[in-house]
Design an enzyme around this catalytic site. Structure first.
Site, PDB file in Angstrom:
ATOM      1  N   TYR A   1     -38.370  47.268 -11.416  1.00  0.00           N
ATOM      2  CA  TYR A   1     -38.038  47.997 -10.192  1.00  0.00           C
ATOM      3  C   TYR A   1     -38.904  49.229  -9.928  1.00  0.00           C
ATOM      4  CZ  TYR A   1     -35.275  50.123 -13.928  1.00  0.00           C
ATOM      5  OH  TYR A   1     -34.879  50.663 -15.108  1.00  0.00           O
TER       6      TYR A   1
ATOM      7  N   CYS B   1       3.648  29.545 -41.902  1.00  0.00           N
ATOM      8  CA  CYS B   1       4.033  30.864 -41.386  1.00  0.00           C
ATOM      9  C   CYS B   1       4.592  30.702 -39.965  1.00  0.00           C
ATOM     10  CB  CYS B   1       2.799  31.763 -41.374  1.00  0.00           C
ATOM     11  SG  CYS B   1       2.974  33.203 -40.320  1.00  0.00           S
TER      12      CYS B   1
ATOM     13  N   GLU C   1     -35.426  46.595 -16.430  1.00  0.00           N
ATOM     14  CA  GLU C   1     -34.182  46.562 -17.169  1.00  0.00           C
ATOM     15  C   GLU C   1     -33.967  45.153 -17.695  1.00  0.00           C
ATOM     16  OE1 GLU C   1     -33.072  49.661 -16.534  1.00  0.00           O
ATOM     17  OE2 GLU C   1     -31.075  49.661 -17.428  1.00  0.00           O
TER      18      GLU C   1
ATOM     19  N   ARG D   1     -36.959  52.377 -24.107  1.00  0.00           N
ATOM     20  CA  ARG D   1     -37.101  53.720 -23.561  1.00  0.00           C
ATOM     21  C   ARG D   1     -37.355  54.751 -24.666  1.00  0.00           C
ATOM     22  NH1 ARG D   1     -34.210  58.216 -22.317  1.00  0.00           N
ATOM     23  NH2 ARG D   1     -34.807  59.217 -20.375  1.00  0.00           N
TER      24      ARG D   1
ATOM     25  N   GLU E   1     -31.880  49.979  -3.608  1.00  0.00           N
ATOM     26  CA  GLU E   1     -31.782  48.760  -4.422  1.00  0.00           C
ATOM     27  C   GLU E   1     -30.690  48.937  -5.478  1.00  0.00           C
ATOM     28  OE1 GLU E   1     -35.806  49.548  -5.480  1.00  0.00           O
ATOM     29  OE2 GLU E   1     -35.312  50.021  -7.551  1.00  0.00           O
TER      30      GLU E   1
ATOM     31  N   LEU F   1     -32.334  59.372 -13.985  1.00  0.00           N
ATOM     32  CA  LEU F   1     -32.090  59.601 -12.558  1.00  0.00           C
ATOM     33  C   LEU F   1     -30.970  60.620 -12.386  1.00  0.00           C
ATOM     34  CD1 LEU F   1     -32.036  55.946 -11.193  1.00  0.00           C
ATOM     35  CD2 LEU F   1     -33.712  57.686 -10.591  1.00  0.00           C
TER      36      LEU F   1
ATOM     37  N   ASP G   1     -36.410  18.428 -16.160  1.00  0.00           N
ATOM     38  CA  ASP G   1     -36.550  19.031 -17.492  1.00  0.00           C
ATOM     39  C   ASP G   1     -37.467  18.170 -18.357  1.00  0.00           C
ATOM     40  OD1 ASP G   1     -34.738  20.793 -16.688  1.00  0.00           O
ATOM     41  OD2 ASP G   1     -33.217  20.346 -18.219  1.00  0.00           O
TER      42      ASP G   1
ATOM     43  N   CYS H   1       1.640  39.413 -44.377  1.00  0.00           N
ATOM     44  CA  CYS H   1       1.747  38.893 -43.015  1.00  0.00           C
ATOM     45  C   CYS H   1       2.989  39.476 -42.335  1.00  0.00           C
ATOM     46  CB  CYS H   1       1.829  37.376 -43.061  1.00  0.00           C
ATOM     47  SG  CYS H   1       2.224  36.651 -41.466  1.00  0.00           S
TER      48      CYS H   1
ATOM     49  N   CYS I   1       5.516  36.251 -41.945  1.00  0.00           N
ATOM     50  CA  CYS I   1       6.149  35.528 -43.053  1.00  0.00           C
ATOM     51  C   CYS I   1       6.111  36.305 -44.374  1.00  0.00           C
ATOM     52  CB  CYS I   1       5.495  34.163 -43.249  1.00  0.00           C
ATOM     53  SG  CYS I   1       3.826  34.268 -43.893  1.00  0.00           S
TER      54      CYS I   1
ATOM     55  N   TYR J   1     -41.040  18.645 -17.473  1.00  0.00           N
ATOM     56  CA  TYR J   1     -41.467  19.974 -17.939  1.00  0.00           C
ATOM     57  C   TYR J   1     -41.761  19.929 -19.443  1.00  0.00           C
ATOM     58  CZ  TYR J   1     -41.443  24.960 -18.955  1.00  0.00           C
ATOM     59  OH  TYR J   1     -41.791  26.211 -19.378  1.00  0.00           O
ATOM     60  N   ASP J   2     -40.811  19.342 -20.192  1.00  0.00           N
ATOM     61  CA  ASP J   2     -41.004  19.262 -21.644  1.00  0.00           C
ATOM     62  C   ASP J   2     -42.266  18.492 -21.991  1.00  0.00           C
ATOM     63  OD1 ASP J   2     -38.788  20.703 -22.034  1.00  0.00           O
ATOM     64  OD2 ASP J   2     -37.475  19.009 -22.490  1.00  0.00           O
TER      65      ASP J   2
ATOM     66  N   ASP K   1     -27.491  47.599 -14.745  1.00  0.00           N
ATOM     67  CA  ASP K   1     -26.904  48.244 -15.915  1.00  0.00           C
ATOM     68  C   ASP K   1     -27.257  47.445 -17.172  1.00  0.00           C
ATOM     69  OD1 ASP K   1     -25.485  49.990 -17.398  1.00  0.00           O
ATOM     70  OD2 ASP K   1     -23.511  49.343 -16.737  1.00  0.00           O
TER      71      ASP K   1
ATOM     72  N   CYS L   1      -3.494  35.128 -42.675  1.00  0.00           N
ATOM     73  CA  CYS L   1      -2.318  34.638 -43.375  1.00  0.00           C
ATOM     74  C   CYS L   1      -2.622  33.165 -43.639  1.00  0.00           C
ATOM     75  CB  CYS L   1      -1.101  34.775 -42.475  1.00  0.00           C
ATOM     76  SG  CYS L   1       0.304  33.850 -43.091  1.00  0.00           S
TER      77      CYS L   1
ATOM     78  N   LYS M   1     -28.673  49.411  -8.955  1.00  0.00           N
ATOM     79  CA  LYS M   1     -28.964  50.082 -10.219  1.00  0.00           C
ATOM     80  C   LYS M   1     -28.471  49.148 -11.317  1.00  0.00           C
ATOM     81  CE  LYS M   1     -28.301  54.483 -12.599  1.00  0.00           C
ATOM     82  NZ  LYS M   1     -27.967  53.892 -13.880  1.00  0.00           N
TER      83      LYS M   1
ATOM     84  N   LYS N   1     -23.598  56.382  -7.853  1.00  0.00           N
ATOM     85  CA  LYS N   1     -22.827  55.661  -8.864  1.00  0.00           C
ATOM     86  C   LYS N   1     -21.538  55.083  -8.292  1.00  0.00           C
ATOM     87  CE  LYS N   1     -23.366  56.177 -12.912  1.00  0.00           C
ATOM     88  NZ  LYS N   1     -24.055  56.088 -14.181  1.00  0.00           N
TER      89      LYS N   1
HETATM   90  S1  IVH Z   1     -35.882  53.990 -10.996  1.00  0.00           S
HETATM   91  C1  IVH Z   1     -38.404  57.516 -12.659  1.00  0.00           C
HETATM   92  N1  IVH Z   1     -34.498  51.919 -10.271  1.00  0.00           N
HETATM   93  O1  IVH Z   1     -31.062  53.708 -14.554  1.00  0.00           O
HETATM   94  C2  IVH Z   1     -37.216  56.805 -12.198  1.00  0.00           C
HETATM   95  N2  IVH Z   1     -33.937  52.966 -12.347  1.00  0.00           N
HETATM   96  O2  IVH Z   1     -29.473  56.123 -15.089  1.00  0.00           O
HETATM   97  C3  IVH Z   1     -37.268  55.411 -12.619  1.00  0.00           C
HETATM   98  N3  IVH Z   1     -32.131  51.841 -13.577  1.00  0.00           N
HETATM   99  O3  IVH Z   1     -33.428  55.422 -16.470  1.00  0.00           O
HETATM  100  C4  IVH Z   1     -35.988  54.764 -12.514  1.00  0.00           C
HETATM  101  N4  IVH Z   1     -31.792  50.242 -12.105  1.00  0.00           N
HETATM  102  O4  IVH Z   1     -33.296  52.812 -16.720  1.00  0.00           O
HETATM  103  C5  IVH Z   1     -34.657  52.868 -11.215  1.00  0.00           C
HETATM  104  N5  IVH Z   1     -33.369  50.032  -9.514  1.00  0.00           N
HETATM  105  C6  IVH Z   1     -33.553  50.973 -10.453  1.00  0.00           C
HETATM  106  C7  IVH Z   1     -32.771  51.017 -11.622  1.00  0.00           C
HETATM  107  C8  IVH Z   1     -32.987  52.041 -12.557  1.00  0.00           C
HETATM  108  C9  IVH Z   1     -31.425  50.739 -13.280  1.00  0.00           C
HETATM  109  C10 IVH Z   1     -31.941  52.636 -14.818  1.00  0.00           C
HETATM  110  C11 IVH Z   1     -33.192  53.258 -15.398  1.00  0.00           C
HETATM  111  C12 IVH Z   1     -32.895  54.752 -15.387  1.00  0.00           C
HETATM  112  C13 IVH Z   1     -31.405  54.773 -15.402  1.00  0.00           C
HETATM  113  C14 IVH Z   1     -30.867  56.077 -14.920  1.00  0.00           C
END
Ligand code: IVH
Length: 715
Positions: free
Chosen positions: A252, A468, A200, A162, A139, A109, A59, A445, A448, A62-63, A143, A463, A141, A351
């Protein structure tokens, strides 16, 4: 991204640059050359650190590189480039987010929930393409909060949310603070002039947990889940604040790519999704990692197996994922497959089981905590979420109830994200019958009866009666808890009982318990009383940071208690510290400093500390053994030790001048591995941290164990 030769070259360059200081640079020409080299090596070290989690310099080094670049740019501001690593933390405030049109619409999707849905998808794809075999890339998904990134001539020029899918908000300054988004990337090497990439922004589960703990401590409403935390952080007006949130970006999908002539490259030069991901990964982006997180499947059976495999390991993955995404690998088929107004037909989401459920609020009770905060808690009709039965949920504070308009009898959507506490996402207002009753916050409270107060700027009712009963009981129980003085056998229920019987009125009473009388109580015998007495006696010798934790000073948790303990000799010394003195300590800000100051300027509190001292509780640090053999070394433990508890091992390390933390970072010197180690081992391996087993650890300490800990360890 870097060939071994290139890496060697960059490491050599790093060594050379580390020897340069700003005074050595004679003129602007030289400065420009050095600045360019610095940017190149810093980018490389960012990649090693953030993408590979395997840095090759310290570190400190790097700094040093970073500061030299900053110094050059300060002296010759005209040499600043927009893609310079120094520009990541923008200083200006963004007042609002301008609207921006995406180059390609950000579609959603289609969802699937079971094997059958996936087989249907496969059938549709085959029908529409007329093929009998289709390869899929699968791959996670992620969140989080969706983003799109645009690079032109190798430079990151714009990033957006988005929005409505067509127009998003331009959040470029905020995205520039995220280290997994390269500010430049050599797309030209692949003949790409302009490219739009989707991804994401995520917050690691651990970071999320910590952020919420801090927010609760500050009286702010916690975020429901890492996704909301990431989305909320991205929209902060001050990029400096965004940088503190430790966000990460995963990319992605390439949604737009043209060459110098404006020719579309998707489906031609960029033919396969899997290769596109490999390209992005090689350019330094954090993508689903090829082979580890994204898999090329030759048929739908393989797809189904891979999805199930991930569903199993979902909870142990450090980021929230809510499913898998299955994409036709051959991009040239996309146009044939087409899309609906909502989603493409070449991809589908699978899902996982939801982490949310709906249930009804049966009642609301009000709990008084050890600092007097009154928390409303909703009692629920029990419901299972992700394998755990949830029957109550915190309603946080009055503002939260008002904002969500929560009433008794309401149907609510409850979420249990990661392994965090449950949270009410929303009220299902459509299910209301008209019989729901508003939640009336008490004026007094519940324990008390004294009037509750709300301090300016705070969201919690408190409180403020220090005597108390509910607060006193909680404070005594916390003093005895595992995090503080660790007195086994003195849990909340026992404290309540002893309080009612008049044995325990204040913390010091713990050390004056009438054991003869306790022996007469139902459920207590010679043996259990003797065990309790022993546990209480042992607690007198705990390190002073445990005593400080046990005092329930507002904003002072285990970490701050350790900081304080490192800088004092005796706990009572803190009565002579000013707010300014306290603020000089690491990670202690104005609010925390004030709280500590107030605590030690309350006569009752100081009296209590002297009383504890009189009763034999250690309030001063032990004179350090002349041999601080572990001075300056940081230890992390993982797995079970056979010699002793982890607490004892940590106390020994600290007694010998070392430090202990709970998670592995670049600053860790040793990871001590016991039986069944957890994920820390992998992280330490990735970071190249020295890993030792219990035997080696004992070897290090065995001749230096302080007397008071000797009977707690078996060698
Ligand atoms: S592909 C045109 N790949 O999930 C399709 N989406 O519920 C492009 N998301 O709107 C999306 N992981 O924001 C894709 N590996 C992944 C993803 C992914 C998360 C999100 C994305 C999408 C939403 C749909």
């Amino acid at each position: 991204m870097y060939t071994p030769e290139k890496e060697r070259e960059l490491i050599e360059k790093t060594k050379k640059l580390l020897k340069i200081s700003i005074e050595d640079i004679k003129n602007k020409e030289e400065a420009e050359k050095i600045a360019q080299e610095l940017r190149e090596v810093i980018r490389y070290h960012d990649w090693r650190y953030y993408v590979l989690a395997n840095p090759v310099i310290s570190d400190y080094e790097y700094d040093k590189l970073f500061h030299l670049l900053k110094d050059i740019e300060k002296k010759w501001p005209e040499l600043i480039t927009p893609d310079s690593p120094t520009q990541r933390v923008a200083s200006g405030l963004t007042k609002e987010f301008p609207e921006v049109r995406h180059l390609a619409p950000m579609l959603s999707l289609d969802n699937s929930y079971n094997e059958e849905d996936l087989r249907d998808f496969d059938r549709r794809v085959k029908e529409l393409t007329g093929l009998s075999h289709v390869e899929y890339a699968v791959e996670p998904k992620f969140d989080g909060a969706g983003i799109s990134l645009v690079y032109e001539d190798n430079v990151f020029i714009r990033g957006a949310t988005r929005g409505d899918g067509i127009v998003g908000e331009d959040i470029t300054p905020n995205l520039k603070t995220i280290k997994t988004i390269p500010l430049t990337a050599d797309f030209k090497r692949f003949g790409i002039k302009t490219i739009e990439i989707r991804g994401e922004v995520l917050m690691n589960k651990e970071v999320f947990k910590k952020l919420n703990e801090e927010r609760l401590e500050e009286g702010l409403p916690p975020f429901a889940n890492p996704r909301n935390a990431a989305a909320g952080s991205l929209r902060l007006q001050n990029p400096k604040e965004v940088a503190k949130r430790k966000l990460e970006a995963f990319v992605y999908q390439i949604t737009y790519a043209v060459d110098e002539k404006g020719e579309n490259l998707l489906g031609s030069k960029i033919r396969y999704h899997y290769d596109a991901i490999k390209m992005l990964y090689s350019l330094g982006f954090r993508t689903p990692i090829p082979e580890k997180e994204i898999k090329l499947c030759k048929d739908i059976d393989e797809v189904i197996n891979y999805c199930k495999e991930w569903e199993e390991k979902r909870d142990s993955y450090p980021y929230e994922i809510d499913g898998m995404v299955i994409k036709v690998n051959d991009i040239s088929l996309y146009s044939k497959l087409g899309m609906t107004s909502h989603h493409p037909r070449w991809a589908i989401a699978y899902k996982f089981r939801a982490k949310q459920a709906t249930t009804r609020i049966i009642d609301v009770v009000f709990q008084v905590g050890r600092t007097g905060a009154v928390t409303p808690v909703a009692k629920l009709e029990p419901v299972e979420i992700g394998g755990v039965t949830v029957s109550s949920v915190s309603l946080i504070n009055e503002d939260f109830i008002r904002e969500k308009d929560i009433r008794i009898g309401d149907m609510v959507l409850v979420e249990r994200a990661g392994d965090v506490i449950p949270y009410i996402v929303k009220v299902i207002k459509e299910a209301r019958t008209g019989k729901e009753k508003p939640i009336v916050f008490p004026k007094n409270c519940p324990s008390c009866g004294s009037p509750l107060v709300k301090l300016p700027g705070e969201a919690v009712w408190r409180c403020v009666n220090a005597n108390c009963p509910a607060q006193v009981i909680e404070r005594i129980a916390y003093f005895a808890s595992k995090d503080a003085m660790d007195i086994r056998g003195l849990g909340l229920n026992t404290v309540k009982k002893f309080y009612k019987l008049g044995f325990l009125k204040r913390i010091p009473d713990i050390y004056r318990l009438p054991y003869e009388k306790i022996k007469q109580l139902e459920g207590w015998g010679e043996k259990s009383v003797e065990n309790l007495r022993k546990a209480i006696e042992e607690s007198k010798n705990r390190p002073i940071h445990r005593l400080i934790t046990g005092l329930s000073i507002r904003y002072v948790g285990k970490v701050t208690a350790r900081t304080l303990a490192e800088h004092i000799k005796c706990v009572e010394d803190l009565k002579d510290w000013s707010v300014e003195d306290l603020e000089k300590l690491p990670d202690i800000g104005y609010v925390v400093a004030h709280s500590i100051y107030d605590f030690f300027h309350n006569e009752e509190n100081v009296k209590m500390i002297y009383e504890l001292k009189e009763l034999g509780v250690r309030t001063c640090k032990e004179e350090k053994a002349e041999e601080n053999v572990l001075q300056g070394k940081t230890f992390v433990f993982t797995g079970t030790l056979s010699c002793c508890s982890r607490d004892v091992a940590q106390e020994i390390v600290e007694a010998l001048g070392g430090k202990t933390t709970n998670s592995v970072s670049k600053k860790t010197d040793f990871l001590v591995v016991g039986e069944n180690p957890g994920s820390k081992l992998k992280k330490a391996q990735n970071l190249g941290i020295r890993i030792i087993d219990e035997k080696e650890f004992l070897e290090m300490i065995k001749n230096h164990i302080p007397d008071i800990l000797k009977d707690k360890i078996k060698i």
